[in-house]
Write a protein that holds these residues in place. Structure first.
Motif, PDB file in Angstrom:
ATOM      1  N   GLU A  77      -3.474   9.908  32.218  1.00 54.10           N
ATOM      2  CA  GLU A  77      -3.364   9.884  30.761  1.00 54.10           C
ATOM      3  C   GLU A  77      -4.339  10.877  30.140  1.00 54.10           C
ATOM      4  OE1 GLU A  77      -4.253   6.682  27.161  1.00 54.10           O
ATOM      5  OE2 GLU A  77      -3.782   5.954  29.180  1.00 54.10           O
ATOM      6  N   VAL A  78      -3.822  11.777  29.364  1.00 56.02           N
ATOM      7  CA  VAL A  78      -4.671  12.731  28.645  1.00 56.02           C
ATOM      8  C   VAL A  78      -5.391  11.996  27.520  1.00 56.02           C
ATOM      9  CG1 VAL A  78      -4.686  14.784  27.179  1.00 56.02           C
ATOM     10  CG2 VAL A  78      -3.222  14.704  29.201  1.00 56.02           C
ATOM     11  N   TYR A  79      -6.679  12.243  27.391  1.00 55.40           N
ATOM     12  CA  TYR A  79      -7.450  11.623  26.308  1.00 55.40           C
ATOM     13  C   TYR A  79      -7.143  12.378  25.021  1.00 55.40           C
ATOM     14  CZ  TYR A  79     -11.344   9.621  23.714  1.00 55.40           C
ATOM     15  OH  TYR A  79     -12.116   8.971  22.773  1.00 55.40           O
ATOM     16  N   ASN A  80      -6.246  11.826  24.238  1.00 60.20           N
ATOM     17  CA  ASN A  80      -5.782  12.532  23.038  1.00 60.20           C
ATOM     18  C   ASN A  80      -6.198  11.850  21.748  1.00 60.20           C
ATOM     19  OD1 ASN A  80      -4.128  10.315  23.046  1.00 60.20           O
ATOM     20  ND2 ASN A  80      -2.233  11.432  23.481  1.00 60.20           N
ATOM     21  N   HIS A  81      -7.191  10.939  21.839  1.00 58.86           N
ATOM     22  CA  HIS A  81      -7.701  10.328  20.603  1.00 58.86           C
ATOM     23  C   HIS A  81      -8.710  11.299  19.997  1.00 58.86           C
ATOM     24  CE1 HIS A  81      -8.457   7.012  17.872  1.00 58.86           C
ATOM     25  NE2 HIS A  81      -9.743   7.261  17.980  1.00 58.86           N
ATOM     26  N   GLY A 128     -18.070   7.543  26.834  1.00 64.69           N
ATOM     27  CA  GLY A 128     -19.147   7.170  25.932  1.00 64.69           C
ATOM     28  C   GLY A 128     -19.972   8.335  25.437  1.00 64.69           C
ATOM     29  N   ASP A 129     -21.206   8.033  25.030  1.00 67.82           N
ATOM     30  CA  ASP A 129     -22.072   9.035  24.421  1.00 67.82           C
ATOM     31  C   ASP A 129     -22.384  10.204  25.342  1.00 67.82           C
ATOM     32  OD1 ASP A 129     -22.153   7.454  22.195  1.00 67.82           O
ATOM     33  OD2 ASP A 129     -24.206   6.758  22.468  1.00 67.82           O
ATOM     34  N   VAL A 130     -22.317   9.994  26.649  1.00 64.04           N
ATOM     35  CA  VAL A 130     -22.685  11.040  27.604  1.00 64.04           C
ATOM     36  C   VAL A 130     -21.522  11.991  27.888  1.00 64.04           C
ATOM     37  CG1 VAL A 130     -22.019   9.875  29.754  1.00 64.04           C
ATOM     38  CG2 VAL A 130     -24.038  11.345  29.731  1.00 64.04           C
ATOM     39  N   LEU A 131     -20.345  11.645  27.439  1.00 60.80           N
ATOM     40  CA  LEU A 131     -19.124  12.395  27.759  1.00 60.80           C
ATOM     41  C   LEU A 131     -19.016  13.686  26.952  1.00 60.80           C
ATOM     42  CD1 LEU A 131     -16.211  12.687  28.935  1.00 60.80           C
ATOM     43  CD2 LEU A 131     -15.456  11.241  27.029  1.00 60.80           C
ATOM     44  N   ASN A 132     -18.815  14.801  27.650  1.00 63.41           N
ATOM     45  CA  ASN A 132     -18.510  16.091  27.025  1.00 63.41           C
ATOM     46  C   ASN A 132     -17.107  16.470  27.482  1.00 63.41           C
ATOM     47  OD1 ASN A 132     -18.236  18.941  26.583  1.00 63.41           O
ATOM     48  ND2 ASN A 132     -20.442  19.064  26.313  1.00 63.41           N
ATOM     49  N   TYR A 133     -16.166  16.502  26.561  1.00 69.14           N
ATOM     50  CA  TYR A 133     -14.758  16.627  26.934  1.00 69.14           C
ATOM     51  C   TYR A 133     -14.032  17.579  25.980  1.00 69.14           C
ATOM     52  CZ  TYR A 133     -13.502  13.904  22.851  1.00 69.14           C
ATOM     53  OH  TYR A 133     -13.321  13.497  21.543  1.00 69.14           O
ATOM     54  N   PRO A 134     -12.843  18.052  26.351  1.00 71.23           N
ATOM     55  CA  PRO A 134     -12.070  18.940  25.475  1.00 71.23           C
ATOM     56  C   PRO A 134     -11.273  18.140  24.448  1.00 71.23           C
ATOM     57  CG  PRO A 134     -10.973  18.722  27.598  1.00 71.23           C
ATOM     58  CD  PRO A 134     -12.251  17.941  27.706  1.00 71.23           C
ATOM     59  N   ASP A 135     -11.837  17.984  23.264  1.00 65.83           N
ATOM     60  CA  ASP A 135     -11.151  17.241  22.210  1.00 65.83           C
ATOM     61  C   ASP A 135      -9.872  17.972  21.812  1.00 65.83           C
ATOM     62  OD1 ASP A 135     -11.846  14.977  19.995  1.00 65.83           O
ATOM     63  OD2 ASP A 135     -10.743  16.642  19.099  1.00 65.83           O
ATOM     64  N   VAL A 136      -8.782  17.218  21.666  1.00 69.50           N
ATOM     65  CA  VAL A 136      -7.483  17.849  21.400  1.00 69.50           C
ATOM     66  C   VAL A 136      -7.414  18.446  20.006  1.00 69.50           C
ATOM     67  CG1 VAL A 136      -6.246  16.382  23.039  1.00 69.50           C
ATOM     68  CG2 VAL A 136      -6.504  15.623  20.671  1.00 69.50           C
ATOM     69  N   MET A 154      -7.080   6.881   8.102  1.00 64.71           N
ATOM     70  CA  MET A 154      -7.746   7.919   8.885  1.00 64.71           C
ATOM     71  C   MET A 154      -6.903   8.390  10.069  1.00 64.71           C
ATOM     72  SD  MET A 154     -10.239   8.425   6.989  1.00 64.71           S
ATOM     73  CE  MET A 154     -11.207   9.643   7.877  1.00 64.71           C
ATOM     74  N   ASP A 155      -5.950   7.566  10.507  1.00 63.05           N
ATOM     75  CA  ASP A 155      -5.020   8.052  11.535  1.00 63.05           C
ATOM     76  C   ASP A 155      -4.129   9.140  10.952  1.00 63.05           C
ATOM     77  OD1 ASP A 155      -5.963   6.453  13.604  1.00 63.05           O
ATOM     78  OD2 ASP A 155      -4.638   4.778  13.080  1.00 63.05           O
ATOM     79  N   LYS A 156      -3.748   8.960   9.694  1.00 62.09           N
ATOM     80  CA  LYS A 156      -2.973  10.009   9.024  1.00 62.09           C
ATOM     81  C   LYS A 156      -3.824  11.266   8.867  1.00 62.09           C
ATOM     82  CE  LYS A 156       0.390  11.862   6.592  1.00 62.09           C
ATOM     83  NZ  LYS A 156       0.703  11.376   5.230  1.00 62.09           N
TER      84      LYS A 156
END
Length: 422
Positions: free
Chosen positions: A336-340, A299-307, A398-400
């Motif tokens: 599962e890697v968060y790849n969204h 959620g909003d609090v998450l700081n993660y490595p966006d792919v 937007m997925d494209k």
């Protein structure tokens, strides 16, 4: 001699149900005396002169005839029980260890046993995995608490605004992002006197190319919103039914309602207290696992490595939905890697529809603007590659668009025409 009967896997009201009162009565019928149970968890004390072998056989026979599930047990004499107690490992002495947990093995994850959370009522729960999804709190400026000053973050805020806002009410909105612009337009279209205070020269020029920002800005001028640009709010006062907003340049604005839309601060206080790594949110890895392997974030609090665009924190419903699902699956054993990558951002305000993925407010040093189907597709560039894609009054897949950010074409010229209106 005094003995303790230890039962494993007892459930006082579920599938493997053992009624302790019935068990105590049955033990007395079998000839055991001074039968007591101090906690409703399967620890029964009794006196007997029988040999332990005979007691084991008698109790096993009774359990086999009484219950339709296997009921494991151990009988310990008082001396043996005390000896076992003194042989307990040092980690068992921690305050977290429940006194009625009487079975342990060398292979147990001892760190997991230390995972507890205390709720506001004082109750303490033990967990194997925990999801940290506390979101954020609206940013605020100095001033007293008042129903006339709010940030639109939940249903209660919306209802409060509906109650206060009447035709011709004077409303000041601080913040020129999507939320501030949407509130300003909605209130103005409902016949209110609206002033929008924002820090830039042109409304939403942080996200939009100058040409589109000017179009966006002009639509608010057209409907009569009073725009105060290059301005920062400093503090406010409330007297009776009036709110006075002081700007950093010393100017004072007055209205009946003040709405703050200046973003939020991630709620990391509990994470810090728990020793988690924080920094613009709760730091997590590609599996949404925090610095404590038992705790995940979403959620909003998450700081993660966006792919796609690297480590980041997003405040958006799509981010909350997708990160929550991946964190949940990983908490139950998946890896599962968060790849969204590059969560969707969008606004629909007045006659303007905007969607975007990727980086739109930073890490951009140029843009390709393509006019198509009466709208615009913007490819933001960083170091010669697309870093974000935004649409203005045109719909595309937007997925494209995300795929283009992950695997961009070899040349920038190929970007033109690659996304088709739908």
């Amino acid at each position: 001699m005094r003995y303790v009967l230890l039962l494993r896997g007892v459930n006082v009201g579920g599938k493997n149900k053992v009624v302790m009162a019935d068990l105590k009565n049955n033990l007395e019928v079998m000839g055991y005396t001074h039968v007591k149970s101090y906690i409703n968890s399967g620890n029964v004390f009794f006196n007997s002169e029988d040999a332990v072998e005979d007691m084991n056989e008698n109790i096993h026979t009774h359990f086999s005839h009484t219950y339709d599930f296997e009921l494991l047990f151990v009988i310990l004499g008082a001396d043996e029980f005390i000896q076992e107690y003194h042989n307990l490992p040092e980690w068992w002495q921690d305050d977290f260890a429940r006194e009625d947990v009487l079975f342990y093995t060398d292979s147990i994850d001892k760190a997991a046993l230390r995972q507890t959370i205390e709720i506001e009522s004082g109750e303490i729960y033990q967990y194997e995995k925990l999801l940290y999804a506390l979101g954020g709190a609206p940013k605020w400026i100095d001033g007293p608490e008042s129903e006339r000053v709010l940030a639109l973050r939940n249903l209660e805020d919306y209802r409060n605004l509906r109650k206060l806002a009447k035709p011709r009410s004077k409303v000041i909105i601080v913040g020129g992002g999507w939320v501030g612009a949407e509130i300003a337009a909605g209130l103005k279209l409902n016949d209110m006197d609206v002033t929008l205070v924002f820090p830039n020269e042109i409304l939403n020029e942080k996200r939009l190319p100058r040409m589109l920002a000017e179009k966006f800005h002009q639509r608010f001028v057209d409907i009569g919103v009073s725009l105060i640009n290059n301005a920062y709010a400093d503090s406010y006062k409330v007297e009776d039914d009036q709110v006075s907003l002081k700007l950093e340049n010393g100017a004072v604005l007055k209205a009946e309602i003040l709405v703050l839309g200046i973003g939020l601060n991630p709620n990391v206080e509990l994470a810090e207290a728990a020793g988690l790594e924080v920094g613009n949110g709760v730091i997590a890895n590609q599996f949404l696992q925090t610095s404590n392997k038992h705790i995940y974030a979403a959620g909003d609090v998450l700081n993660y490595p966006d792919v796609i665009i690297g480590r980041n924190r997003f405040e958006h419903e799509e981010q909350a939905e997708y990160s929550g699902k991946v964190a949940g699956r990983n908490m139950t054993g998946a890896e599962e890697v968060y790849n969204h990558g590059a969560p969707l951002s969008y606004t629909d305000v007045l006659d303007i529809s905007i969607e975007g993925v990727g980086e739109m407010s930073r890490n951009r040093d140029d843009a390709i603007i393509e006019e198509v189907a009466g709208g615009y597709i913007v490819y933001y560039l960083f170091k010669g590659k697309p870093s974000g894609i935004l649409t203005y009054n045109v719909k595309v897949d937007m997925d494209k668009a995300r795929e283009i950010l992950v695997n961009p074409p070899k040349t920038l010229d190929e970007l033109t025409g690659i996304l088709k209106p739908i």
